[in-house]
Design a protein around this motif. Structure first.
Motif, PDB file in Angstrom:
ATOM      1  N   ALA A 135      33.345  65.025  16.340  1.00 18.94           N
ATOM      2  CA  ALA A 135      33.940  64.956  15.003  1.00 18.94           C
ATOM      3  C   ALA A 135      35.439  64.671  15.046  1.00 18.94           C
ATOM      4  O   ALA A 135      36.020  64.246  14.039  1.00 18.94           O
ATOM      5  CB  ALA A 135      33.687  66.273  14.262  1.00 18.94           C
ATOM      6  N   ALA A 136      36.058  64.893  16.204  1.00 14.59           N
ATOM      7  CA  ALA A 136      37.500  64.726  16.338  1.00 14.59           C
ATOM      8  C   ALA A 136      37.836  63.307  16.797  1.00 14.59           C
ATOM      9  O   ALA A 136      36.966  62.521  17.194  1.00 14.59           O
ATOM     10  CB  ALA A 136      38.054  65.753  17.327  1.00 14.59           C
ATOM     11  N   ALA A 137      39.115  63.000  16.743  1.00 14.16           N
ATOM     12  CA  ALA A 137      39.574  61.659  17.093  1.00 14.16           C
ATOM     13  C   ALA A 137      39.849  61.542  18.586  1.00 14.16           C
ATOM     14  O   ALA A 137      40.063  62.550  19.273  1.00 14.16           O
ATOM     15  CB  ALA A 137      40.856  61.343  16.308  1.00 14.16           C
ATOM     16  N   PRO A 138      39.842  60.326  19.128  1.00 13.00           N
ATOM     17  CA  PRO A 138      40.264  60.127  20.516  1.00 13.00           C
ATOM     18  C   PRO A 138      41.657  60.725  20.752  1.00 13.00           C
ATOM     19  O   PRO A 138      42.540  60.635  19.885  1.00 13.00           O
ATOM     20  CB  PRO A 138      40.281  58.602  20.662  1.00 13.00           C
ATOM     21  CG  PRO A 138      39.273  58.122  19.663  1.00 13.00           C
ATOM     22  CD  PRO A 138      39.394  59.056  18.497  1.00 13.00           C
ATOM     23  N   GLY A 139      41.822  61.368  21.902  1.00  8.82           N
ATOM     24  CA  GLY A 139      43.089  61.987  22.223  1.00  8.82           C
ATOM     25  C   GLY A 139      43.270  63.381  21.673  1.00  8.82           C
ATOM     26  O   GLY A 139      44.296  64.015  21.902  1.00  8.82           O
ATOM     27  N   SER A 140      42.258  63.894  20.969  1.00  6.47           N
ATOM     28  CA  SER A 140      42.355  65.214  20.351  1.00  6.47           C
ATOM     29  C   SER A 140      42.123  66.324  21.382  1.00  6.47           C
ATOM     30  O   SER A 140      41.513  66.104  22.427  1.00  6.47           O
ATOM     31  CB  SER A 140      41.313  65.345  19.238  1.00  6.47           C
ATOM     32  OG  SER A 140      40.012  65.248  19.793  1.00  6.47           O
ATOM     33  N   PRO A 141      42.595  67.539  21.083  1.00 11.08           N
ATOM     34  CA  PRO A 141      42.317  68.673  21.981  1.00 11.08           C
ATOM     35  C   PRO A 141      40.820  68.924  22.162  1.00 11.08           C
ATOM     36  O   PRO A 141      40.394  69.375  23.226  1.00 11.08           O
ATOM     37  CB  PRO A 141      42.996  69.847  21.280  1.00 11.08           C
ATOM     38  CG  PRO A 141      44.054  69.240  20.427  1.00 11.08           C
ATOM     39  CD  PRO A 141      43.492  67.924  19.978  1.00 11.08           C
ATOM     40  N   GLU A 142      40.035  68.635  21.122  1.00 11.88           N
ATOM     41  CA  GLU A 142      38.591  68.854  21.228  1.00 11.88           C
ATOM     42  C   GLU A 142      37.970  67.930  22.273  1.00 11.88           C
ATOM     43  O   GLU A 142      37.117  68.344  23.057  1.00 11.88           O
ATOM     44  CB  GLU A 142      37.924  68.635  19.866  1.00 11.88           C
ATOM     45  CG  GLU A 142      38.261  69.686  18.820  1.00 11.88           C
ATOM     46  CD  GLU A 142      39.585  69.451  18.109  1.00 11.88           C
ATOM     47  OE1 GLU A 142      39.960  70.269  17.263  1.00 11.88           O
ATOM     48  OE2 GLU A 142      40.253  68.422  18.415  1.00 11.88           O
ATOM     49  N   ARG A 143      38.410  66.684  22.295  1.00 10.70           N
ATOM     50  CA  ARG A 143      37.868  65.748  23.290  1.00 10.70           C
ATOM     51  C   ARG A 143      38.392  66.034  24.698  1.00 10.70           C
ATOM     52  O   ARG A 143      37.747  65.690  25.684  1.00 10.70           O
ATOM     53  CB  ARG A 143      38.150  64.306  22.883  1.00 10.70           C
ATOM     54  CG  ARG A 143      37.337  63.894  21.672  1.00 10.70           C
ATOM     55  CD  ARG A 143      37.079  62.415  21.589  1.00 10.70           C
ATOM     56  NE  ARG A 143      36.171  62.150  20.470  1.00 10.70           N
ATOM     57  CZ  ARG A 143      35.812  60.943  20.062  1.00 10.70           C
ATOM     58  NH1 ARG A 143      36.271  59.862  20.696  1.00 10.70           N
ATOM     59  NH2 ARG A 143      34.983  60.798  19.046  1.00 10.70           N
ATOM     60  N   GLN A 202      41.582  75.465  28.815  1.00 13.21           N
ATOM     61  CA  GLN A 202      40.604  76.087  27.916  1.00 13.21           C
ATOM     62  C   GLN A 202      39.242  76.204  28.587  1.00 13.21           C
ATOM     63  O   GLN A 202      38.529  77.200  28.405  1.00 13.21           O
ATOM     64  CB  GLN A 202      40.483  75.277  26.629  1.00 13.21           C
ATOM     65  CG  GLN A 202      41.679  75.357  25.706  1.00 13.21           C
ATOM     66  CD  GLN A 202      41.417  74.636  24.391  1.00 13.21           C
ATOM     67  OE1 GLN A 202      40.271  74.491  23.967  1.00 13.21           O
ATOM     68  NE2 GLN A 202      42.480  74.179  23.755  1.00 13.21           N
ATOM     69  N   VAL A 203      38.870  75.197  29.347  1.00  7.83           N
ATOM     70  CA  VAL A 203      37.583  75.239  30.046  1.00  7.83           C
ATOM     71  C   VAL A 203      37.587  76.372  31.062  1.00  7.83           C
ATOM     72  O   VAL A 203      36.640  77.162  31.150  1.00  7.83           O
ATOM     73  CB  VAL A 203      37.301  73.888  30.725  1.00  7.83           C
ATOM     74  CG1 VAL A 203      36.042  73.965  31.588  1.00  7.83           C
ATOM     75  CG2 VAL A 203      37.154  72.784  29.673  1.00  7.83           C
ATOM     76  N   ARG A 204      38.647  76.485  31.812  1.00  6.57           N
ATOM     77  CA  ARG A 204      38.725  77.538  32.830  1.00  6.57           C
ATOM     78  C   ARG A 204      38.684  78.929  32.192  1.00  6.57           C
ATOM     79  O   ARG A 204      37.978  79.819  32.676  1.00  6.57           O
ATOM     80  CB  ARG A 204      39.987  77.363  33.666  1.00  6.57           C
ATOM     81  CG  ARG A 204      39.985  76.055  34.440  1.00  6.57           C
ATOM     82  CD  ARG A 204      41.011  76.060  35.552  1.00  6.57           C
ATOM     83  NE  ARG A 204      40.921  74.830  36.319  1.00  6.57           N
ATOM     84  CZ  ARG A 204      41.290  74.708  37.589  1.00  6.57           C
ATOM     85  NH1 ARG A 204      41.756  75.756  38.239  1.00  6.57           N
ATOM     86  NH2 ARG A 204      41.193  73.557  38.218  1.00  6.57           N
ATOM     87  N   ALA A 205      39.425  79.103  31.110  1.00  8.61           N
ATOM     88  CA  ALA A 205      39.457  80.408  30.439  1.00  8.61           C
ATOM     89  C   ALA A 205      38.093  80.747  29.848  1.00  8.61           C
ATOM     90  O   ALA A 205      37.646  81.903  29.890  1.00  8.61           O
ATOM     91  CB  ALA A 205      40.526  80.411  29.354  1.00  8.61           C
ATOM     92  N   GLU A 206      37.421  79.757  29.293  1.00  2.00           N
ATOM     93  CA  GLU A 206      36.113  79.998  28.680  1.00  2.00           C
ATOM     94  C   GLU A 206      35.106  80.493  29.716  1.00  2.00           C
ATOM     95  O   GLU A 206      34.354  81.443  29.461  1.00  2.00           O
ATOM     96  CB  GLU A 206      35.613  78.717  28.020  1.00  2.00           C
ATOM     97  CG  GLU A 206      34.161  78.744  27.560  1.00  2.00           C
ATOM     98  CD  GLU A 206      33.881  79.721  26.428  1.00  2.00           C
ATOM     99  OE1 GLU A 206      32.692  79.863  26.058  1.00  2.00           O
ATOM    100  OE2 GLU A 206      34.833  80.346  25.914  1.00  2.00           O
ATOM    101  N   PHE A 207      35.084  79.888  30.874  1.00  6.40           N
ATOM    102  CA  PHE A 207      34.076  80.297  31.850  1.00  6.40           C
ATOM    103  C   PHE A 207      34.410  81.637  32.501  1.00  6.40           C
ATOM    104  O   PHE A 207      33.499  82.382  32.880  1.00  6.40           O
ATOM    105  CB  PHE A 207      33.832  79.193  32.878  1.00  6.40           C
ATOM    106  CG  PHE A 207      32.821  78.198  32.390  1.00  6.40           C
ATOM    107  CD1 PHE A 207      31.471  78.377  32.654  1.00  6.40           C
ATOM    108  CD2 PHE A 207      33.206  77.117  31.610  1.00  6.40           C
ATOM    109  CE1 PHE A 207      30.518  77.491  32.166  1.00  6.40           C
ATOM    110  CE2 PHE A 207      32.265  76.224  31.119  1.00  6.40           C
ATOM    111  CZ  PHE A 207      30.920  76.407  31.405  1.00  6.40           C
TER     112      PHE A 207
END
Length: 567
Positions: A135-143, A202-207
């Motif tokens: 749903a987010a744009a290229p370059g976004s934190p979500e991507r 964020q990935v590291r913290a999530e896991f």
């Protein structure tokens, strides 16, 4: 022809053994449960947590130390649960978190530790993070949590030439919010399994949070899926070879396997696990298809993981010289860093060894066997499988047992294609049959519908007729059955502390014999040749994979014996 009896064994020391008070995991035997195929509690034809809990006493009677569960998390099941949509909840197919707690409580009553699967290389496309990325744009934190890239040329070509382990390209192009074709995302596996970007904090913290969630619920550890795949080489360079993750390849040149950066991740995880100081030590076990063995050993350095599956051992053909070499090399490499080897012969990804050893031993193992393929020799395969297991369970270190191998279950080699669900079958256009044949539901009762898998008789994959005679109730208490062989092996292994023992190679018994002395006085001898082999004078047989005759070990048979010097 009969080999001459050996009265004095000539040995070469190979391994010093572990202290008696070593941590539990160093010699643990851990049983793998594939949840959808072990036991069905509600009758829908798919295994579930209620069914698992009811059948846990089977594992206590078998004599294992712990149980590892393949994924039971929320998932669209495009890859049998290895496409995780929520790491903190249970898919309704299997139950809910209360069912997990009930299963954990029952396992604790039976003195069984629980290990769960962790899938950190990728999520499901249904995961909230990936939906937000779309749903987010290229370059976004979500991507940025995933590996999105612009295409080459005018954007219509994939960012590089990588291919999926399951066949086909490793990139899929998305449609952007304006309806136009947009960026591409990486999936080393199915299109429904987008790879995470492990350079993202964020990935590291999530896991690390996911680890704590399950540790707080009482698990003893984690089997880490695709442990060697989390980090990709900078710049994502082209790499033409198609490497099969489920076969051993030299990974030295790969830009997506066994990158050095994975070790920093696992050092962080180890600190998380080590912070849980009450009760038994929590563990990490790497599923890492890595060569050479010196590279694999890096995953089990003292500040990283505890175990790594010895897939070199699993991949070794039925050949005495090859088996001696893999055992000796494994022990040498792991001893250099003070880690145990972790032996394995079957799992949910490979053709069962009761069938694998019934095939000609002159090529790589197949990824599935179909009705039109050359069929294994079932009798030969089972005889060799029993001998291989007898050898494996005597070796120092840990070991994993895949559900049903204690029954001698073969691969389902005539599974109709219309039942196949493995994405490998779909993505290769049927060129590779995939892994469904080793995932067929367990037989518990020989005369019951579905062989007692569940109350309705339904099974999500059909069982072959041979499973009826191999059911648990048909083998329980039957002398010479494969189930009773496993029970005896595990009992004697525990009594004689073989998993913590020293090991010395026995010399001079011939090129077709694999023989070791484990500990002070346990002889382990596997005869892979055509000639019978005599046990040493005075040796007392403790357990044998098949019938002996007057102290002679026939072809494709393995024996544990107490040497006469004992006592």
């Amino acid at each position: 022809m009969t080999a001459s009896p050996t009265t004095t064994l000539q040995t070469t020391p190979l391994h010093a053994g572990a202290p008696a008070d070593a941590a539990w995991w160093r010699d643990a035997v851990i049983y793998q449960v594939y949840p959808r195929s072990w036991a069905d509690g509600d009758g829908d034809g798919v295994g579930d947590l209620a069914g698992i809990t009811a059948r846990l006493p089977h594992l206590r009677a078998l004599g294992v130390d712990a149980v590892w569960f393949s994924p039971f998390y929320v998932s669209p099941q495009r890859d049998a649960g290895y496409d995780v949509a929520d790491y903190r909840d249970i898919d309704p197919l299997f139950g809910d978190l209360d069912d997990v707690d009930a299963m954990m409580a029952r396992a604790a009553e039976l003195d069984l530790k629980v290990v769960v699967d962790l899938v950190p290389n990728h999520t499901s496309v249904d995961h909230a993070w990936f939906q937000a990325a779309l749903a987010a744009a290229p370059g976004s934190p979500e991507r940025a949590r995933y590996i999105f890239r612009e295409g080459r040329g005018d954007g219509s070509e994939a960012p590089n030439d990588w291919t999926s382990v399951f066949g086909g390209p490793a990139w899929t192009r998305v449609t952007e919010a304006d309806g136009e074709p947009g960026q591409w995302y990486l999936h080393l596996f199915d299109t429904g399994q987008p790879d995470l970007d492990w350079t993202n904090p964020q990935v590291r913290a999530e896991f690390e949070s996911v680890l704590r969630f399950w540790l707080d619920r009482g698990v003893a550890g984690f089997r880490v899926d695709v442990a060697h795949g989390l980090v990709k080489a900078e710049g994502l360079p082209d790499y033409a070879p198609r490497e099969h993750m489920l076969q051993q390849n030299n990974t030295a040149d790969s830009p997506y396997w066994d990158q050095d950066g994975v070790h920093e991740i696992y050092r962080d995880w180890r600190r998380v696990l080590d912070s849980y100081t009450e009760g038994p030590e929590r563990i990490l076990c790497a599923e890492a298809w890595v060569r050479p063995p010196e590279r694999l050993a890096r995953y089990v350095r003292p500040d990283e993981m505890h175990q790594a599956f010895n897939f070199d051992f699993l991949d070794t053909r039925w050949d005495a010289g090859a088996l001696r070499e893999v055992v000796e090399t494994s022990l040498r490499v792991y001893d250099e860093i003070g880690a145990p080897s972790t032996w394995v012969l079957s799992n949910h990804d490979v053709v069962r060894h009761a069938s694998r050893f019934g095939l000609p031993q002159d090529g790589p193992r197949p990824n599935g066997i179909g009705a039109e393929d050359p069929q294994p020799d079932a009798e030969l395969g089972l005889r060799r499988a029993r001998a291989a297991t007898t050898l494996m369970l005597a070796l120092p270190g840990g070991a994993y047992v895949y559900q049903g191998e204690e029954l001698g279950l073969p691969e389902h080699t005539s599974l109709p294609d219309e039942y196949r669900q493995d994405p490998t079958f779909r993505r290769t256009g049927g060129e590779e049959l995939g892994r469904d044949g080793c995932r067929v539901p367990m037989p518990w009762e020989g005369d019951a519908p579905g062989y007692g898998f569940g109350p309705s008789g339904r099974t999500w994959l059909p069982q072959p007729p041979s499973y009826g005679e191999l059911a648990v109730d048909r083998q329980t208490g039957v002398e010479g059955s494969t189930l009773e062989l496993y029970r005896r092996l595990l009992s004697v292994r525990r009594e004689r502390a073989l998993g913590r023992g020293s090991l010395a190679h026995v010399d001079g018994l011939g090129e077709d014999v694999v023989a070791f002395v484990v500990g002070e006085s346990t002889l382990v001898l596997a005869n892979l040749g055509d000639a019978t082999v005599a046990l040493p004078a005075g040796a007392e047989v403790l357990v044998a994979s098949g019938p002996l005759a007057d102290g002679q070990v026939p072809s494709d048979t393995a024996v544990w014996a107490a040497l006469a010097s004992e006592g």
